[in-house]
Design an enzyme around this catalytic site. Structure first.
Site, PDB file in Angstrom:
ATOM      1  N   ASP A 192       0.819  -1.204   0.000  1.00  0.00           N
ATOM      2  CA  ASP A 192       0.000   0.000   0.000  1.00  0.00           C
ATOM      3  C   ASP A 192       0.859   1.263   0.000  1.00  0.00           C
ATOM      4  O   ASP A 192       1.413   1.652   1.028  1.00  0.00           O
ATOM      5  CB  ASP A 192      -0.902  -0.008   1.235  1.00  0.00           C
ATOM      6  N   ASP A 220      -1.525   5.077  -6.642  1.00  0.00           N
ATOM      7  CA  ASP A 220      -1.748   4.356  -5.384  1.00  0.00           C
ATOM      8  C   ASP A 220      -1.923   2.865  -5.634  1.00  0.00           C
ATOM      9  O   ASP A 220      -2.825   2.456  -6.365  1.00  0.00           O
ATOM     10  CB  ASP A 220      -2.988   4.926  -4.686  1.00  0.00           C
TER      11      ASP A 220
END
Length: 479
Positions: free
Chosen positions: A131, A347
């Site tokens: 992440d 992301d």
């Protein structure tokens, strides 16, 4: 700030689990030395042998929406952020890189990518969600009623952070440390609460992560003094089946910056197709050896500037516009200005691509016009935010789907670079016989997000020293 609006940048699960998959693949990275973590597919850890593709899409869309709403609330509501310390590479590691396996979570029914990480001394294998929007690396700690998880009592290098320390009171405030401190030696604790009702409560510690040296023929090295969270209580469906999160954001306390500091100031990953099975895997690499050793990629690498300040701790890119078949769409330039309420980040923890409304409408308008001439529009069962979906039949010449029908989309960056994803990255398989435009509308003002499906089948290299993002198309399945 309201803890219920905590950034979901931390929510997404870094599953750290042992794998018996011996197959691997990697790519090279253009710079000095590096460390790799293998990006593996999660079929070996699936809760069921098959999954409903439509339910998976609906779940990942729901997770993305919750995540987006919470991750940016932290950025806008945080009253202070610490000055970033530029990575200073260790000279004794400048010619070394490390790697960790990374794979798609397709068989697990999720839209994330999982990284195999070895934590503690002796090392315990964990599977975490990669992440780039999370600052903290955390994992569920094993308790009597849990079959798996990290066991801190079995690690000689696990050292808690005292609640009386300046680190707990000040440095970890942005990581949601709690103010309570019954005794000076009580561990510093955190309490994450997410807008979907999920939460994680645990204690901060420092630990050692072990990783294999790239092309080191089985040799390993250690990343010491890594800030980790030992989660003791997990609530909500968002964490079901997961062991934690690997924090890859641009932060003084993320694993990405800690490891990059040791290995040339760069990290990179190559995301296999999000529908790949576990035997198709690659690596999360820290250091620059990866791309450089894969010479065919070097001639195809593109570079653009990373904005590491305006939307910190996220990795922002300076988008100029989006084109369809080479023609720039009429999107107001304000949409891409991070200092004026807009901007774009890349992301790995978000699956789909979010575009704020003034960009979303022109993009889907151009694509739907082309698809509507060939295919019948439909809706996913139960509805959902994927607005434009189309039926097709691979066995029917009249209803078949051909990628050549789809206009070519490209992101244009302000410095002249251009990112052209494959068609399958923005016209995605949502259900058997159904394809959807893989974009979700976001409110304006707001930040647009290039998700991991749009990033698939590409090498991405984050140079934190030079503030540069490199990328190149790749199958991500061979050296």
């Amino acid at each position: 700030m309201n803890k219920l609006m905590l950034p979901l940048t931390y929510i997404l699960l870094l599953l750290m689990i042992q794998t018996d998959d011996k197959s691997s693949s990697s790519y090279a990275s253009p710079a000095g030395g590096n460390m790799r973590l293998k990006l593996i597919h999660s079929q070996a850890y699936a809760l069921k042998s098959t999954y409903d593709q439509m339910e998976r899409i609906k779940e990942l869309v729901h997770s993305d929406i919750v995540r987006r709403g919470t991750m940016f609330s932290k950025h806008h509501q945080s009253t202070r952020r610490k000055a970033w310390e530029k990575p200073r590479t260790r000279t004794n590691c400048s010619d070394v890189s490390i790697e960790m396996p990374i794979s798609s979570g397709r068989d697990y029914g999720t839209g994330q990518y999982f990284v195999e990480v070895k934590v503690g001394t002796p090392p315990q294998k964990m599977l975490l969600i990669a992440d780039t929007g999370s600052e903290l690396t955390w994992m569920s700690c094993k308790r009597r009623n849990r079959r798996r998880g990290f066991r801190p009592t079995r690690s000689s290098t696990f050292k808690t952070v005292p609640c009386s320390s300046r680190t707990c009171k000040i440095d970890f405030a942005d990581l949601f440390s709690l103010a309570r401190c019954p005794t000076p030696s009580t561990p510093c604790s955190y309490d994450y609460r997410y807008s979907d009702g999920s939460g994680a409560l645990g204690i901060f510690a420092r630990e050692t992560v072990t990783a294999e040296i790239t092309n080191g023929k089985g040799r390993a090295t250690k990343v010491e003094d890594v800030v980790v969270g030992c989660t003791l209580t997990v609530q909500g469906q968002s964490f079901q089946g997961a062991d934690g999160v690997l924090g890859l954001a641009y932060s003084n306390y993320s694993f990405a910056t800690r490891a990059s500091n040791m290995f040339g100031g760069t990290f990179s990953y190559c995301l296999v197709d999000h529908l790949s099975h576990k035997y198709l895997s690659n690596y999360l690499t820290f250091g620059g050896v990866g791309v450089a050793s894969h010479s065919p990629l070097l001639s195809h690498m593109h570079y653009t500037k990373l904005d590491l300040a305006t939307l910190s701790p996220f990795y922002a890119v300076n988008v100029k516009g989006i084109s369809i078949n080479g023609a720039l769409l009429k999107i107001p330039s304000l949409i891409w200005a991070a200092n004026r309420g807009g901007g774009t980040i890349i992301d790995s923890g978000t699956s789909l691509t979010f575009l704020t409304e003034p960009a979303y409408r022109p993009v889907v308008g151009a694509l739907r016009w082309a698809l509507s001439k060939r295919l019948e529009r439909t809706r996913l069962d139960g509805g959902g935010p994927l607005e434009y979906c189309y039926k097709y039949n691979s066995t029917s010449s009249r209803l078949r789907f051909e990628e050549t029908w789809v206009p070519r989309l490209a992101f244009h960056f302000s410095d002249g670079a251009r990112f052209e994803p494959p068609v399958k990255s923005y016209v995605i398989d949502a259900a058997p016989g159904v394809k959807c435009l893989g974009f979700v509308s976001a409110m304006w003002p707001g930040v647009s997000v290039i998700g991991n499906i749009m990033q698939q089948n590409h090498v991405w290299e984050f140079n934190l020293v030079q503030s540069v993002l490199g990328y190149a198309p790749s199958t991500c399945t061979s050296r």
